[in-house]
Design a protein around this motif. Structure first.
Motif, PDB file in Angstrom:
ATOM      1  N   ASP A   7      46.899  35.321  43.719  1.00  0.00           N
ATOM      2  CA  ASP A   7      46.879  34.437  43.028  1.00  0.00           C
ATOM      3  C   ASP A   7      48.226  34.178  42.077  1.00  0.00           C
ATOM      4  OD1 ASP A   7      44.793  33.864  43.113  1.00  0.00           O
ATOM      5  OD2 ASP A   7      44.135  35.803  41.644  1.00  0.00           O
ATOM      6  N   ARG A   8      49.499  35.667  42.603  1.00  0.00           N
ATOM      7  CA  ARG A   8      50.724  35.789  41.487  1.00  0.00           C
ATOM      8  C   ARG A   8      51.605  35.147  42.796  1.00  0.00           C
ATOM      9  NH1 ARG A   8      51.420  41.356  38.394  1.00  0.00           N
ATOM     10  NH2 ARG A   8      49.731  40.832  37.522  1.00  0.00           N
ATOM     11  N   ARG A   9      50.896  34.699  44.081  1.00  0.00           N
ATOM     12  CA  ARG A   9      52.376  34.439  45.141  1.00  0.00           C
ATOM     13  C   ARG A   9      51.310  34.253  46.033  1.00  0.00           C
ATOM     14  NH1 ARG A   9      57.263  37.286  47.607  1.00  0.00           N
ATOM     15  NH2 ARG A   9      58.500  35.572  49.570  1.00  0.00           N
ATOM     16  N   ASP A  50      43.522  40.009  46.199  1.00  0.00           N
ATOM     17  CA  ASP A  50      43.292  38.557  45.263  1.00  0.00           C
ATOM     18  C   ASP A  50      44.300  37.937  44.571  1.00  0.00           C
ATOM     19  OD1 ASP A  50      41.107  38.055  47.166  1.00  0.00           O
ATOM     20  OD2 ASP A  50      39.535  39.098  45.955  1.00  0.00           O
ATOM     21  N   SER A  51      44.341  39.353  43.640  1.00  0.00           N
ATOM     22  CA  SER A  51      44.869  39.522  42.260  1.00  0.00           C
ATOM     23  C   SER A  51      46.834  39.329  43.572  1.00  0.00           C
ATOM     24  CB  SER A  51      45.967  40.647  41.698  1.00  0.00           C
ATOM     25  OG  SER A  51      46.511  41.161  40.759  1.00  0.00           O
ATOM     26  N   CYS A  52      47.112  39.096  45.248  1.00  0.00           N
ATOM     27  CA  CYS A  52      48.599  39.667  45.009  1.00  0.00           C
ATOM     28  C   CYS A  52      48.991  38.037  45.161  1.00  0.00           C
ATOM     29  CB  CYS A  52      48.944  40.063  46.073  1.00  0.00           C
ATOM     30  SG  CYS A  52      49.145  42.046  45.750  1.00  0.00           S
TER      31      CYS A  52
END
Length: 416
Positions: free
Chosen positions: A120-122, A116-118
């Motif tokens: 959100d960034r890309r 999810d963090s990845c």
């Protein structure tokens, strides 16, 4: 002359006795105690080390690996050098992280948080469709479970269970055999999408059971951990291929031998099979395994509910279903008919109305003849053939025969 005089005349005077007297303990005398033999008095000599050497000792000091003299020199230096004192504090904090008492098992939600963090960034250029996400998640979870298996775990016995003709059927295999089964059945979708068939040129292998038996016969027995890599590569290829379809796969169907499923439902069906067999494997190696996430579990339940009217009709055609008692004739297609309310409890739950008379009949609350309540995971275990209909802890109200038909029809959805 007396005897004594004769003795002295012949031998002379007797000598003084040589028997020593008892010695006085040294502790009771006035003389000092002697020092240790062969050991000089140890006097600590402080080390005079340059700054560079003391700085290089900070790591060993933080790990308590220095000698007493080095420790004294470093600690004396830390009181005078602010830079080394800050570095020593950071090293001590880092050492503290190496000795955490918590378990070393990774948090099961770690992968989801990282992805999810990845994302959100890309965001991905070609995202995985929502209808393929359960398959992607369940195959990834099973792959993670298999990563640390040794030869003993790969050959652990597993008993596959499913329902056939209103009776539970079992088949013994191993963990490696289960992965071979998943590889063979997932190959139904692979061949429909134009990918390589894991069975190669095996003739007549169309249904899931036939494909599994053909694959088991075509490979060395017993299966080994070598089946892991082909299964994992196939799952990645399936997810990658369906991701390129986008929303254009709505009319695409996958043949399962005696029936067909739309591609969306086929991927969801294989996600369900992957989870069920992952539980079989986890039970075989005595490892805890959690159900799918509620949003994915809801989609699996919805698929089973949509297949139930067809399963009820198949039971009627085979003579396994009980004739209705409330009406003399079944409702015609397209008309309101007898209805059962299925209530699934839990985070993935909901309420569904199931037509009992025909797959084409319209469910109606006015013609509701029964109400069944089941836990979400328990319902899935029933649909997988792992739970007998009589053992389902269901809250039941209404027509007992209709409830029995629905429970048995749910179990009949299972297959090898």
């Amino acid at each position: 002359m007396s005897g004594a005089e004769e003795f002295r005349a012949e031998f002379g005077e007797p000598r003084e006795r040589r028997i020593p007297t008892p010695r006085v303990p040294v502790e009771d005398g006035a003389r000092p105690l002697p020092g240790p033999v062969g050991r000089a008095e140890e006097v600590p000599v402080p080390l005079d080390l340059p700054h560079d050497v003391l700085k290089s000792l900070l790591g060993a000091w933080a790990l308590a690996a220095c000698s007493a003299a080095e420790t004294e020199a470093v600690e004396h230096h830390l009181g005078d050098c602010g830079g080394c004192a800050d570095e020593a504090r950071r090293l001590r904090e880092a050492v503290g992280l190496l000795h955490q008492p918590e378990t070393l098992d990774l948090d099961p939600a770690l992968r989801t948080r990282v992805l999810d963090s990845c994302l959100d960034r890309r965001p991905p250029r070609i995202p995985v469709p929502a209808w393929a996400a359960p398959y992607d998640a369940e195959t990834a979870r099973l792959d993670a479970l298999l990563q640390d298996f040794g030869d003993a775990e790969w050959h652990a016995p597993v008993r596959l269970r499913w329902f056939e003709d209103d009776a539970q059927t079992t088949r013994r295999t191993t963990v490696a055999g289960v992965i071979a089964h998943l590889l063979a059945v997932d190959g139904v979708i692979a061949t429909a999408l134009g990918l390589d068939d894991p069975l190669g040129d095996a003739p007549g292998a169309t249904g899931p059971s036939a494909r599994t038996e053909a694959y088991w016969r075509s490979t060395p027995f017993p299966q080994t951990r070598a089946v892991h890599a082909p299964w994992r590569e196939q799952t990645h290829a399936l997810v990658r291929t369906v991701s390129f379809t986008g929303g254009g796969a709505r009319g695409f169907t996958v043949p399962y031998g005696g029936f067909e499923l739309p591609l969306h439902d086929a991927m969801l069906d294989r996600a369900f099979g992957c989870w069920v067999h992952a539980e079989d494997i986890a039970d075989a190696v005595d490892y805890p395994y959690r159900p799918p996430s509620p949003r994915h579990l809801t989609k699996m339940i919805e698929l089973a509910v949509r297949l139930l009217p067809t399963a009820l009709a198949a039971r009627r055609r085979s003579g396994l279903s009980t004739p209705p008692r409330t009406t003399r004739h079944l409702a015609p297609a397209g008309q309101p008919g007898r209805t059962l309310r299925l209530e699934i409890e839990g985070p993935a739950g909901g309420n569904w109305l199931i037509p009992l008379d025909s797959p084409s009949a319209t469910p109606s609350t006015d013609l509701e003849v029964a109400h069944v309540a089941l836990d979400s995971v328990e319902f899935c275990h029933l649909a997988a053939g792992h739970l007998l209909p009589e053992e389902a802890a269901a809250g039941q109200l209404g027509d007992k025969e209709a409830i029995r038909d629905v429970l048995y029809a749910t179990a009949s959805l299972s297959r090898m």
